[in-house]
Design an enzyme around this catalytic site. Sequence first.
Site, PDB file in Angstrom:
ATOM      1  N   CYS A  38       0.827  -1.206   0.000  1.00  0.00           N
ATOM      2  CA  CYS A  38       0.000   0.000   0.000  1.00  0.00           C
ATOM      3  C   CYS A  38       0.863   1.259   0.000  1.00  0.00           C
ATOM      4  O   CYS A  38       0.342   2.362  -0.054  1.00  0.00           O
ATOM      5  CB  CYS A  38      -0.973  -0.006   1.172  1.00  0.00           C
ATOM      6  SG  CYS A  38      -0.322  -0.746   2.661  1.00  0.00           S
TER       7      CYS A  38
HETATM    8  O1  LIG Z   1       2.340  -5.324   1.660  1.00  0.00           O
HETATM    9  C1  LIG Z   1       2.039  -5.130   2.868  1.00  0.00           C
HETATM   10  O2  LIG Z   1       2.856  -5.156   3.775  1.00  0.00           O
HETATM   11  C2  LIG Z   1       0.603  -4.827   3.254  1.00  0.00           C
HETATM   12  C3  LIG Z   1      -0.304  -4.883   2.151  1.00  0.00           C
HETATM   13 SE1  LIG Z   1      -2.128  -4.875   2.741  1.00  0.00          SE
END
Ligand SMILES: O=C(O)CC[SeH]
Length: 427
Positions: free
Chosen positions: A370
């Site tokens: 994210c």
């Molecule tokens: O890639 C991550 O650490 C969280 C994705 Se929701």
Amino acid sequence: ELLETVAKELNNVNVIIKIYMDYNATTPLEPEVIQAITEALRDAWGNPSSNYIAGAKAKAIISRSRENVARMVGGKAEDIIFTSGGTEANNLVLQTAVEYFRRNQRAAERDEGNHNGCTGLPHIITSNVEHDSVKLPAEHLQRDGKAEVTFVPVSKVTACVEVEDIIAAVRPNTCLISVMLANNETGVIMPVQEICQRIKSLNKQREQLRILLHTDAAQALGKIRVDACELGVDYLTIVGHKFYAPRIGALYVNGPGARTPLCPMLFGGGQERNFRPGTENTPMIAGLGKAAELVTSNLPDYESHMRSTKLYLEKRLKAVFKDKIHFNSHYPSSDILPNTCNVSILGPTLQGWRVLSSCTRLLASVGAACHSDSENRPSHILLSCGVPTEVAGNALRLSVGRGTTKEDVDAVVEDLRKTVQLLEEIN
Ligand SMILES: O=C(O)CC[SeH]
């Protein structure tokens, strides 16, 4: 003749088989999970609230899944509230804490003798390395003047939040402490059980409002043993797509609406005992329940395989890159998830994004998915853990899964070796 032509062409094609090492971002679905979803789609399409066979089938699947999810986290079926995912579950906890504070504040105003500490704004304590689905709602509440928030910095030595720092942050108006069980980038496991033990003792002495306790267990479930009762939390966030389940989640609540407050963010048809209304997503709930059942049955094997694979990966990286490698997920006295290896290959032309975009086989990330639009800035999580800027800028988050093999590791390390050699030659 056409087949012969195609065969000749295929002989000339170098098929590059990609190797996925980003299981902390998301996981594929286990075949048994896909089957459970498919069967629910086909056979349990009814509305679970309908009083005839199609609805009853759906209701039975939901009930069984609730039991399986509860068993995975050491809770009871009535403690499980299905949500769309971890983000909704985390937001539900923060909103509940604020509403819980407000309700007690109004009660205290009505009852002048009641000094429950509910004056001013609700105070939330969390860490400075939380997933955005805790960090951003907390910042939003703070910015909107609806809550005071203390983001307790993790130690730059252990990358862990220190229990004493959490305790020191407590105020009379503190209503919630939320600390993730394991960090998605470093893999560091946080001292949630100790925090809960200390706060429960504090709650017994406080005249003020009870401090509610939450952990986001997204990255821990399916990798290490998680028992909500042993941890001592009031709330625990469950995220399906981190343990080979579909994109759906749940919130464990210790006695929702009874022992522990739970204030709905949505209002509607009464599903989930009115805590989270909306016609249930039966197929996804079926998948979540099956994935939870697999975790409960196989966790020791999953954990052992991931740990041995990760250790082999680290061994191979050390052997190939020697003193050019820095492990961003090695901290003295901190426990780390068995599948997470955050490394930096040192060098002025070896930024993580550059290395990954030049690799031919490796599929991984420099940090949280994210944050992928972070314009290649070093991860704030790693910087918060004391990783130097130029090292954090070269970070590669490698997270192995249940099916990752030593052959995959060898291929990834060779891919990295060739890529680093190329990048250093051309720059
Ligand atoms: O890639 C991550 O650490 C969280 C994705 Se929701």
